[in-house]
Scaffold this motif. Structure first.
Motif, short mmCIF file in Angstrom:
data_model
loop_
_atom_site.label_atom_id
_atom_site.label_comp_id
_atom_site.label_asym_id
_atom_site.label_seq_id
_atom_site.Cartn_x
_atom_site.Cartn_y
_atom_site.Cartn_z
N HIS A 1 4.52 5.98 -1.58
CA HIS A 1 4.12 4.67 -2.31
C HIS A 1 2.81 4.67 -2.22
N HIS A 2 1.59 4.70 -0.53
CA HIS A 2 0.42 4.68 -0.90
C HIS A 2 0.07 6.18 0.37
N CYS A 3 -1.21 6.17 0.33
CA CYS A 3 -2.24 7.12 1.31
C CYS A 3 -2.02 6.25 2.96
N PRO A 4 -1.00 6.81 3.58
CA PRO A 4 -1.26 6.54 5.00
C PRO A 4 -2.52 6.28 5.89
N ALA A 5 -3.48 6.99 5.49
CA ALA A 5 -5.12 6.90 5.37
C ALA A 5 -6.18 6.22 5.15
N CYS A 6 -6.13 5.96 3.83
CA CYS A 6 -6.95 5.20 2.93
C CYS A 6 -6.16 3.97 2.64
N LEU A 7 -5.20 3.81 2.40
CA LEU A 7 -4.10 2.85 1.96
C LEU A 7 -4.15 3.40 0.57
N GLY B 1 -1.80 -3.15 -1.67
CA GLY B 1 -2.43 -4.92 -1.61
C GLY B 1 -3.68 -5.35 -1.71
N SER B 2 -4.23 -5.11 -2.09
CA SER B 2 -5.12 -5.12 -3.30
C SER B 2 -4.89 -6.34 -5.21
N ARG B 3 -3.53 -6.00 -5.13
CA ARG B 3 -3.19 -6.91 -6.42
C ARG B 3 -2.85 -8.47 -5.87
#
Ligand SMILES: [Zn+2]
Length: 125
Positions: free
Chosen positions: A37-43, A123-125
């Protein structure tokens, strides 16, 4: 270890290695055929809106067609393969290449999207 490559080459190299195009620290795939779903390191968000990965499918289709044409060209010009053998060979390439290239088409599509507009963070939306 420093990376002196230009940023676009670094991003494409990360895509070719199936790594996060933003940071390169995590793999794009969680399991063999499931994108994180997303990168665990940089989100960075990998799972975008519906239809986002039509481009990945397009990359896979176009690359598969190129592989089939290359196989036909090599078969006919270099090895003089008979038509009875050539068609099964091309059919096999057309079936197996898209499966083998599946991960790279998704990862390269993500890298291309990151180059053009940058991947949003979770979470940036
Ligand atoms: Zn990342």
């Amino acid at each position: 270890m420093s990376d002196d490559r230009p940023p676009f080459l670094r991003t494409l190299a990360r895509g070719a290695l199936l790594r996060c195009p933003v940071c390169g620290r995590a793999r794009v795939f969680r399991t063999p055929f499931r994108v994180r779903h997303h990168c665990p390191a940089c989100l960075a968000l990998f799972q975008r809106e519906e239809g986002f990965f039509v481009g990945a499918i397009m990359i896979n289709v176009v690359t598969t067609e190129a592989a089939v044409m290359l196989a036909a060209g090599f078969g006919l010009l270099l090895f003089a393969v008979r038509e009875a053998l050539l068609l099964p060979l091309l059919f096999t390439v057309a079936l197996l290449f898209p499966v083998a290239f599946y991960h790279h088409s998704w990862s390269l599509w993500l890298a291309g999207d990151h180059l053009f507009e940058g991947l949003p963070r979770r979470g940036s939306r």
